[in-house]
Design a protein around this motif. Structure first.
Motif, PDB file in Angstrom:
ATOM      1  N   HIS A  39      -1.384  -8.069  -0.126  1.00  0.00           N
ATOM      2  CA  HIS A  39      -0.476  -8.658   0.867  1.00  0.00           C
ATOM      3  C   HIS A  39       0.311  -7.576   1.608  1.00  0.00           C
ATOM      4  O   HIS A  39       0.430  -7.621   2.845  1.00  0.00           O
ATOM      5  N   SER A  40       0.844  -6.598   0.882  1.00  0.00           N
ATOM      6  CA  SER A  40       1.691  -5.586   1.513  1.00  0.00           C
ATOM      7  C   SER A  40       0.907  -4.667   2.448  1.00  0.00           C
ATOM      8  O   SER A  40       1.438  -4.200   3.461  1.00  0.00           O
ATOM      9  N   HIS A  41      -0.355  -4.411   2.124  1.00  0.00           N
ATOM     10  CA  HIS A  41      -1.181  -3.555   2.983  1.00  0.00           C
ATOM     11  C   HIS A  41      -2.039  -4.356   3.954  1.00  0.00           C
ATOM     12  O   HIS A  41      -2.731  -3.762   4.786  1.00  0.00           O
ATOM     13  N   ASP A  42      -2.019  -5.684   3.823  1.00  0.00           N
ATOM     14  CA  ASP A  42      -2.749  -6.582   4.726  1.00  0.00           C
ATOM     15  C   ASP A  42      -4.233  -6.218   4.805  1.00  0.00           C
ATOM     16  O   ASP A  42      -4.779  -5.936   5.879  1.00  0.00           O
ATOM     17  N   VAL A  43      -4.889  -6.233   3.627  1.00  0.00           N
ATOM     18  CA  VAL A  43      -6.311  -5.902   3.546  1.00  0.00           C
ATOM     19  C   VAL A  43      -7.040  -7.011   2.793  1.00  0.00           C
ATOM     20  O   VAL A  43      -6.421  -7.917   2.230  1.00  0.00           O
ATOM     21  N   THR A  44      -8.361  -6.921   2.746  1.00  0.00           N
ATOM     22  CA  THR A  44      -9.174  -7.944   2.100  1.00  0.00           C
ATOM     23  C   THR A  44      -9.220  -7.724   0.581  1.00  0.00           C
ATOM     24  O   THR A  44      -8.827  -6.671   0.073  1.00  0.00           O
ATOM     25  N   ALA A  89      -0.537  12.376 -11.388  1.00  0.00           N
ATOM     26  CA  ALA A  89      -1.152  11.603 -10.312  1.00  0.00           C
ATOM     27  C   ALA A  89      -0.500  10.235 -10.161  1.00  0.00           C
ATOM     28  O   ALA A  89      -0.332   9.729  -9.042  1.00  0.00           O
ATOM     29  N   THR A  90      -0.130   9.611 -11.282  1.00  0.00           N
ATOM     30  CA  THR A  90       0.533   8.308 -11.200  1.00  0.00           C
ATOM     31  C   THR A  90       1.872   8.415 -10.480  1.00  0.00           C
ATOM     32  O   THR A  90       2.248   7.526  -9.707  1.00  0.00           O
ATOM     33  N   LEU A  91       2.590   9.503 -10.729  1.00  0.00           N
ATOM     34  CA  LEU A  91       3.855   9.710 -10.021  1.00  0.00           C
ATOM     35  C   LEU A  91       3.617   9.838  -8.519  1.00  0.00           C
ATOM     36  O   LEU A  91       4.404   9.328  -7.709  1.00  0.00           O
ATOM     37  N   LEU A  92       2.524  10.489  -8.127  1.00  0.00           N
ATOM     38  CA  LEU A  92       2.211  10.630  -6.704  1.00  0.00           C
ATOM     39  C   LEU A  92       1.764   9.307  -6.090  1.00  0.00           C
ATOM     40  O   LEU A  92       2.049   9.033  -4.921  1.00  0.00           O
ATOM     41  N   VAL A  93       1.065   8.473  -6.874  1.00  0.00           N
ATOM     42  CA  VAL A  93       0.643   7.156  -6.375  1.00  0.00           C
ATOM     43  C   VAL A  93       1.854   6.338  -5.941  1.00  0.00           C
ATOM     44  O   VAL A  93       1.801   5.585  -4.955  1.00  0.00           O
ATOM     45  N   ALA A  94       2.958   6.484  -6.666  1.00  0.00           N
ATOM     46  CA  ALA A  94       4.169   5.737  -6.323  1.00  0.00           C
ATOM     47  C   ALA A  94       4.681   6.100  -4.932  1.00  0.00           C
ATOM     48  O   ALA A  94       5.400   5.313  -4.302  1.00  0.00           O
ATOM     49  N   LEU A  95       4.338   7.281  -4.428  1.00  0.00           N
ATOM     50  CA  LEU A  95       4.837   7.749  -3.141  1.00  0.00           C
ATOM     51  C   LEU A  95       3.836   7.539  -2.011  1.00  0.00           C
ATOM     52  O   LEU A  95       4.091   7.944  -0.877  1.00  0.00           O
ATOM     53  N   PRO A  97       2.106   6.386   1.121  1.00  0.00           N
ATOM     54  CA  PRO A  97       2.683   5.636   2.243  1.00  0.00           C
ATOM     55  C   PRO A  97       1.770   4.571   2.842  1.00  0.00           C
ATOM     56  O   PRO A  97       2.241   3.687   3.562  1.00  0.00           O
ATOM     57  N   ASN A  98       0.458   4.653   2.582  1.00  0.00           N
ATOM     58  CA  ASN A  98      -0.466   3.692   3.198  1.00  0.00           C
ATOM     59  C   ASN A  98      -1.679   3.517   2.303  1.00  0.00           C
ATOM     60  O   ASN A  98      -1.828   4.199   1.287  1.00  0.00           O
ATOM     61  N   ILE A  99      -2.563   2.598   2.701  1.00  0.00           N
ATOM     62  CA  ILE A  99      -3.710   2.259   1.868  1.00  0.00           C
ATOM     63  C   ILE A  99      -4.672   3.438   1.741  1.00  0.00           C
ATOM     64  O   ILE A  99      -5.267   3.658   0.679  1.00  0.00           O
TER      65      ILE A  99
END
Length: 400
Positions: A39-44, A89-95, A97-99
């Motif tokens: 929903h937040s990224h508006d993708v399929t 890497a998980t810490l970077l995933v939190a940041l 900005p887009n899909i």
């Protein structure tokens, strides 16, 4: 070598179980958040499914490298540094900005996550006596399920409370603490015998494993079963997020408590193998998974949860048996043999959305179950074939 149930056995097994939990906490934390992320990224559904499938795909491919490298340079450092990289890497995933950046980071995280599962069972084969390895593998696979539960429950609960970004940050910080404990607990290797690393030799060993029909059959069973099992959960989150259920991320995270059925199944695998032999234990697990899938067709939440629990028991009974059997069946290059099993395993998971999406669009959840039965019928007969081949080998051995 380490004897079963000794103090060294418990310490080593605890370390590897902790490492296993950390791998699967980080791998599966996004799964209950898929409807929210879509929903937040508006993708399929297919696009957001790449959050899971890209990580498992790169993890699968990385195993082909970690296994041969560990046979040459040792397994301990690989396990330690891969866990550290995965937590970062998980810490970077939190940041992200887009899909696009989210998918790229998940792909990189998959590469990092492959280090421990690629070599953990091979490490046991090097350090444990044969009698000590079977129960250790069962506990190690059980820890896989606990890690999968923990990542999804924590990620779903914090994600609904504070948002997906805070959920990923929490998982990353928790993982760093676990990595420090893993480094302290894991004993030094004492029986590892390095082999000179030559790419041609590594490729030859991998091809040799693939030419072994018994190993190849076990690889196919593991990969195809996991394609079904893990992707059923992804599509189940979409099903239960919609009406009439309307579950939010925290409730979807709790759905993965059904993995406790898998914890029980993997813990009991050693006892089942002693009664049925490994191949027929695999067949039993596949049949139970198919029955659990059938139960989820009933549109009652309690029965859906029960069906997932039964399916988890069957899947992990088969997986624990197959992975341990590969480690015992390989006569050389155990790291490569175990890594190749897991390559098929996670490659299967990454291909799940491609297989399931047409059935989902065609018939929604009944289509998912029908697609599951088609694949499970194939793996069931593969397990029966493996059982007949093993029985024939045993008869020949007795005759001589």
């Amino acid at each position: 070598m380490i004897q079963a149930k000794s103090a060294a056995w418990w310490r080593a097994t605890l370390a590897l179980c902790l490492g296993s939990m950390l791998v699967f906490i980080n791998l599966y934390a996004p799964q209950p958040l898929l409807p929210e992320l879509r929903h937040s990224h508006d993708v399929t559904t297919l696009t957001i499914g790449l959050v899971m499938s890209l990580a498992t795909l790169t993890m699968a491919l990385s195993l082909l490298i970690y296994g041969p490298v560990s046979d040459a340079f040792g397994r301990q450092a690989i396990m330690r540094f891969s866990l550290l990289a995965a937590a970062c890497a998980t810490l970077l995933v939190a940041l992200a900005p887009n899909i696009t950046s989210l998918l790229l980071l998940r792909a990189l995280q998959g590469i990092a996550l492959g280090g421990l599962p690629a070599v953990a069972i091979a490490w046991m084969g090097d350090e444990f006596e044969p009698a000590a390895m079977v129960p250790a593998v069962g506990l190690y696979i059980a820890a896989n399920t606990l890690g999968g539960i923990g990542g999804r429950v924590i990620g779903g609960a914090i994600g609904e409370w504070q948002g997906a970004e805070v959920g990923f940050l929490s998982i990353g910080i928790l993982s760093l603490v676990g990595v420090a404990l893993f480094w302290r607990l894991l004993p030094a290797s004492t029986d590892f015998k390095p082999q000179p690393f030559r790419p041609s030799r590594a490729i030859g060993q991998l091809l040799g494993h693939l030419r072994n029909p018994l190993l190849l059959t076990a690889y196919l069973i593991g990969g195809l079963n996991f394609l079904i099992f893990i992707n059923q959960y992804s599509y189940m989150t979409f099903r239960l997020a919609e009406e009439p259920f309307g579950l939010g991320p925290s409730w979807l995270g709790l759905l993965f408590l059904t993995y406790l059925g898998g914890t029980l199944g993997s813990s009991l695998s050693a006892k089942v193998v002693t009664r049925l032999t490994a191949p027929y234990s695999m067949a039993l697990g596949i049949a139970i998974l198919a029955c659990g899938s059938a139960m989820t067709l009933i549109p009652v939440l309690g029965l859906i949860v029960l069906g997932l629990t039964v399916g988890a028991f069957g899947f992990f009974l088969c997986h624990a048996t197959a992975s341990g059997w590969v480690g015992r069946c390989a006569t050389e290059a155990r790291g490569s043999a175990s890594a190749l099993y897991l390559t098929f395993y996670y490659l299967g998971a990454s291909l799940g959305p491609v297989w399931f999406e047409p059935f989902w669009q065609w018939a929604h959840w009944p289509g998912i179950v029908g697609a599951s039965w088609l694949v499970l019928a194939m793996t069931f007969f593969l397990a029966l074939w493996l059982g007949r081949r093993e029985a024939g080998r045993e008869q020949k051995a007795l005759a001589h």
